[in-house]
Motif scaffolding. Sequence first.
Motif, PDB file in Angstrom:
ATOM      1  N   THR A  50       0.852  -1.187   0.000  1.00 43.80           N
ATOM      2  CA  THR A  50       0.000   0.000   0.000  1.00 43.80           C
ATOM      3  C   THR A  50       0.889   1.238   0.000  1.00 43.80           C
ATOM      4  O   THR A  50       1.741   1.390   0.865  1.00 43.80           O
ATOM      5  N   ASP A  51       0.704   2.102  -1.004  1.00 49.89           N
ATOM      6  CA  ASP A  51       1.588   3.279  -1.098  1.00 49.89           C
ATOM      7  C   ASP A  51       1.094   4.413  -0.195  1.00 49.89           C
ATOM      8  O   ASP A  51       0.118   4.269   0.533  1.00 49.89           O
ATOM      9  N   ASN A  52       1.806   5.532  -0.235  1.00 51.75           N
ATOM     10  CA  ASN A  52       1.497   6.652   0.652  1.00 51.75           C
ATOM     11  C   ASN A  52       0.101   7.221   0.430  1.00 51.75           C
ATOM     12  O   ASN A  52      -0.486   7.797   1.339  1.00 51.75           O
ATOM     13  N   GLU A  53      -0.405   7.072  -0.792  1.00 57.84           N
ATOM     14  CA  GLU A  53      -1.751   7.566  -1.072  1.00 57.84           C
ATOM     15  C   GLU A  53      -2.815   6.533  -0.702  1.00 57.84           C
ATOM     16  O   GLU A  53      -3.991   6.720  -1.003  1.00 57.84           O
ATOM     17  N   GLY A  54      -2.378   5.419  -0.109  1.00 55.67           N
ATOM     18  CA  GLY A  54      -3.331   4.399   0.305  1.00 55.67           C
ATOM     19  C   GLY A  54      -3.766   3.467  -0.804  1.00 55.67           C
ATOM     20  O   GLY A  54      -4.696   2.685  -0.635  1.00 55.67           O
ATOM     21  N   ILE A  55      -3.081   3.525  -1.941  1.00 51.66           N
ATOM     22  CA  ILE A  55      -3.455   2.669  -3.064  1.00 51.66           C
ATOM     23  C   ILE A  55      -2.729   1.334  -2.960  1.00 51.66           C
ATOM     24  O   ILE A  55      -1.526   1.283  -2.701  1.00 51.66           O
TER      25      ILE A  55
ATOM     26  N   SER B 134       5.723   1.444  -5.034  1.00 47.58           N
ATOM     27  CA  SER B 134       5.194   2.385  -4.056  1.00 47.58           C
ATOM     28  C   SER B 134       5.718   3.806  -4.233  1.00 47.58           C
ATOM     29  O   SER B 134       5.263   4.711  -3.549  1.00 47.58           O
ATOM     30  N   ARG B 135       6.647   4.018  -5.177  1.00 48.65           N
ATOM     31  CA  ARG B 135       7.187   5.361  -5.368  1.00 48.65           C
ATOM     32  C   ARG B 135       7.153   5.781  -6.830  1.00 48.65           C
ATOM     33  O   ARG B 135       7.254   4.939  -7.724  1.00 48.65           O
ATOM     34  N   THR B 136       7.042   7.069  -7.047  1.00 45.81           N
ATOM     35  CA  THR B 136       7.123   7.608  -8.405  1.00 45.81           C
ATOM     36  C   THR B 136       8.585   7.675  -8.832  1.00 45.81           C
ATOM     37  O   THR B 136       9.492   7.664  -7.991  1.00 45.81           O
ATOM     38  N   GLN B 139      10.389  10.360  -6.932  1.00 52.91           N
ATOM     39  CA  GLN B 139      10.750   9.976  -5.563  1.00 52.91           C
ATOM     40  C   GLN B 139      11.944   9.035  -5.559  1.00 52.91           C
ATOM     41  O   GLN B 139      12.816   9.127  -4.697  1.00 52.91           O
TER      42      GLN B 139
END
Lengths: 179, 179
Positions: A50-55, B134-136, B139
């Motif tokens: 789950t990433d920082n945006e909750g996805i 989990s990161r762009t 990032q």
Amino acid sequence: MISISEVELDDFLGQCSTKTFKRNETVSLPNAVPNEIFFINRGLIRVMITDNEGIEHTVHFALENQFISDYSNFIQKQPSFYTLQALEETQVVILSRSAIEWGYKNLQEGEKMGRLIAEYYFIYQDNRIKNTFSRTPKQRYDNITDVFPNIHNRVPQHMIASYLGITPVHLSRLKKASR
Amino acid sequence: MISISEVELDDFLGQCSTKTFKRNETVSLPNAVPNEIFFINRGLIRVMITDNEGIEHTVHFALENQFISDYSNFIQKQPSFYTLQALEETQVVILSRSAIEWGYKNLQEGEKMGRLIAEYYFIYQDNRIKNTFSRTPKQRYDNITDVFPNIHNRVPQHMIASYLGITPVHLSRLKKASR
DNA sequence: TTTAAACGATAACAAATGTTTAGACTTTCG
DNA sequence: CGAAAGTCTAAACATTTGTTATCGTTTAAA
């Protein structure tokens, strides 16, 4: 992979237990140090992050006769980032950290087994990285059954899209374009 | 990582050799079975994969005091997909397959060493997969020195873009947008 | 069995990313 | 030193991919 005697195998399995998860039940949550490795007798487990945006992103599917855990954080004894979810009724053998460490020490070829398992998963991941660099999502979709046989009959398409790193809408478009 | 005696270490290193590559020299080409693992004394090696359209993708940078090879195909004894290129004058210790297999068999903790190395690279790759999900790219760019310290002073930006999976033009744009 | 939820396709639109070209600057190497 | 190659930024434009919403169908659970 290794030579192991009946007695050794019995001793080892004697330290293990089995557990059954219902469809859609959570097998393991993030933020706890993983102290178990699961071996899937039957069923199917999805690994998510789950990433920082909750996805939620689907990182992996684990099938019958495969081991699964947050192996990286199991080794490092660090809190897990992954969620494990049973997508079908799933029966697993639970190998505890103590059983595994016992195996490394006491099985004749325990360390070799550990090396071969680590190498096996290294190869899996390396293939995956090779593929993400050298193939398009569509090419990876077309070949996904090489890695996950029969996956299309067991997992909804939007989870496959997530595994490929694209949106479900886009995967639907790619399929249409190749017809 | 392991206990090893002076004698054992000397025996092992006696089976190894060193070699120096010039800047931009090719260390290893694809399509041959890799039978060596390199340990970098000084310098920097770029790992690349060439896709079907002939485009080179930077998969990895290997720095001083690190091992590098197409480890996956070394283990499997299959032809490599990777090109290894020295980006600076680079001195390596060459560990041959025979030396490594000798070590597994004859070093007191040889198999354990093999397990720990495989686990170490597994963790590296797992982190990488976690990050890509989990990161762009931005990032990941901002944190690339966590994995490759001082990389910005040693490698052209377009190779970093390639490692991140984006075009050099796009990376330049991302940098501008965050100013 | 029934009903709500989940699923996949599709369209319209928005945003992100790639492509091409140009120009200024730096580095490399004969 | 000086020419050639390499490097980064930038802009204009093209393409790909994401977002949102809708609709018909299937699936799951009460």
